[in-house]
Design an enzyme around this catalytic site. Sequence first.
Site, mmCIF file in Angstrom:
data_model
loop_
_atom_site.group_PDB
_atom_site.id
_atom_site.type_symbol
_atom_site.label_atom_id
_atom_site.label_comp_id
_atom_site.label_asym_id
_atom_site.label_seq_id
_atom_site.Cartn_x
_atom_site.Cartn_y
_atom_site.Cartn_z
ATOM 1 N N SER A 79 111.708 105.669 2.288
ATOM 2 C CA SER A 79 112.411 105.970 3.539
ATOM 3 C C SER A 79 111.491 106.637 4.566
ATOM 4 O O SER A 79 110.565 106.018 5.055
ATOM 5 C CB SER A 79 113.633 106.840 3.231
ATOM 6 O OG SER A 79 114.486 106.941 4.328
ATOM 7 N N ASP A 102 99.728 101.075 10.390
ATOM 8 C CA ASP A 102 99.780 100.045 11.432
ATOM 9 C C ASP A 102 98.985 100.424 12.668
ATOM 10 O O ASP A 102 98.532 99.550 13.422
ATOM 11 C CB ASP A 102 101.235 99.771 11.824
ATOM 12 C CG ASP A 102 101.963 98.941 10.774
ATOM 13 O OD1 ASP A 102 101.377 98.687 9.711
ATOM 14 O OD2 ASP A 102 103.127 98.564 11.004
ATOM 15 N N LYS A 156 112.303 101.107 1.093
ATOM 16 C CA LYS A 156 113.607 101.361 1.728
ATOM 17 C C LYS A 156 113.439 101.324 3.238
ATOM 18 O O LYS A 156 112.811 102.198 3.830
ATOM 19 C CB LYS A 156 114.188 102.711 1.311
ATOM 20 C CG LYS A 156 115.529 103.034 1.975
ATOM 21 C CD LYS A 156 116.027 104.407 1.582
ATOM 22 C CE LYS A 156 117.370 104.716 2.231
ATOM 23 N NZ LYS A 156 117.303 104.909 3.681
#
Length: 554
Positions: A296, A307, A321
């Site tokens: 999460s 990223d 998740k």
Amino acid sequence: MKKMSNNKSSFWLPVLVALSLLTGFYFGNFYMKKNLRFLGNNKLETILNIIDLQYVDTVDMDKLVDNTANHIIRELDPHSVLIPPEELVLVADKLEGSFSGIGISFNMLSDTILVLNVIHKGPAEKAGILPYDRIVTVNDSVYFGKDENEIKQMLRGEKNSKVKLGIKRGNTPELLHFDVTRGDVPTYSISASNNLGNGIGYIKIEDFARTTYNEFITSIAKLRKDGCEKFVIDLRGNSGGYMEAAIRMINELIPANQPIVYMEGKSFQRKEFHSNGSGSCQDAPLVVLVDEASGSASEIFAGAIQDNDRGLIIGRRTFGKGLVQAKIDLEDGSELRLTIARYYTPSGRCIQKYYEMGHSDEYYRDIEHRFQHGEFDSADSIKMDNLPEYKTDGGRTVYGGGGIMPDIFIPRDTSNITSYYSAVMHSGLFYQFVLEYSDSHHRKLSSFKTYEELHAYLKTQPLLTLFTDFAEERGIRKRPTLIQISGKLIENALHAYIVRNFFDNSEFYAIILSDDTTLLRAVREINNGTWKPVTLTIRNSASPFNQPLIETRG
């Protein structure tokens, strides 16, 4: 006579028919009106009303409604859940940053509550409770043999309420009685912030709670004061928490106008979060540690760092998740946590792993399947063929749909784990020994001023022999060859857990992680200057973040 009988029959027959019709109309009308009471807004409500009014036995309707509601929620995704009022307090305390209680940490020793630590300036300390006191009575009732949650519920309560404790202290023959006024007790989600040397600071984050961002800023300041300008952030075992906390922390680490995360759902309008340029560690060398229990908010954190090519992600593939839950309070005090959106990392990937509606058990067995397939031991066992590919800011390939894949995979370290080690660690005897040893030697062990002094003393004690004797007396026979292989691992753990009973989690992690292969690799990458991912190109103009910038929300 026969004729008169026929006349009577012909007279009464219409009367009986009329009475039957009237009776039918009456009862039909009665039940029609009664059935109007059954009508609800939908089939479910109608059925429940009928059961309540007409079922042969008395039914606990509240229980029936709760069971029905839980069954409905279980037919959705694995992360939508209905939390009853009695469990909500304990669930909420973990993430709210504080609760109302007496301010102790404890464990059970021979069915008695043993006080391990007393929070400085907390209610228990003010009342005179000391470490290694035994709580024997609560409000004049003998209290023993309860589980941890029952004890927590008993010790916690409304602020300014009182609880009377009967304490057995040392060799004192009589119980000492203390009236403790409950008050605010802080909880901490950052369990360690240690200087690893060579300017590298280590921060262990257990979960993302309401206070985590402030704890993070405090930890950074403390480590910088101690000469640290490079950081390892450990999210292993961190199952998540408040997304807001993760976003604010990422904002401290990346340059201005960089994407952090965005959310979108059927009835949830797309919302984007970007860095606002106010971060205090935008250029600091950075490594993030993750494993299969990182989920999460931890994955939002790791995904944003990866990223944006901001630092290395080291460890094992995360949980997977990518669903966002809204908290909805219900009239009976329970709380519905309903999935309303999916979140996406800066490259546009949703890392939510596959699930089938209504099959949560299988979903949570995914970690077990990963273990059985050898994923914890080899990156080659991870099947990435069917996962969608995305590009980082610098053009590196990353994958969606199955958690965050680390930039550097570190298999679990099994080199010193033997069947003997597994037997003693899984039996519960290890923790029982640590508790009893700490209790019986607490006067000597509590006399040391620093954890280094205590650790040095423990190294002179025959702890491994004492422990293996302790385990053998309780049914686990000694295996000399296996003990020789696992001895250092067991001894190091004994030192760490005993030290934690007298100092803090930071000192515990300083010992337990001294030979941790994942952390050692992170330190090596920072020291070698290879912590920065190798990038290929500039950000693709087709980035999913093509809308006006939105500042980080806090």
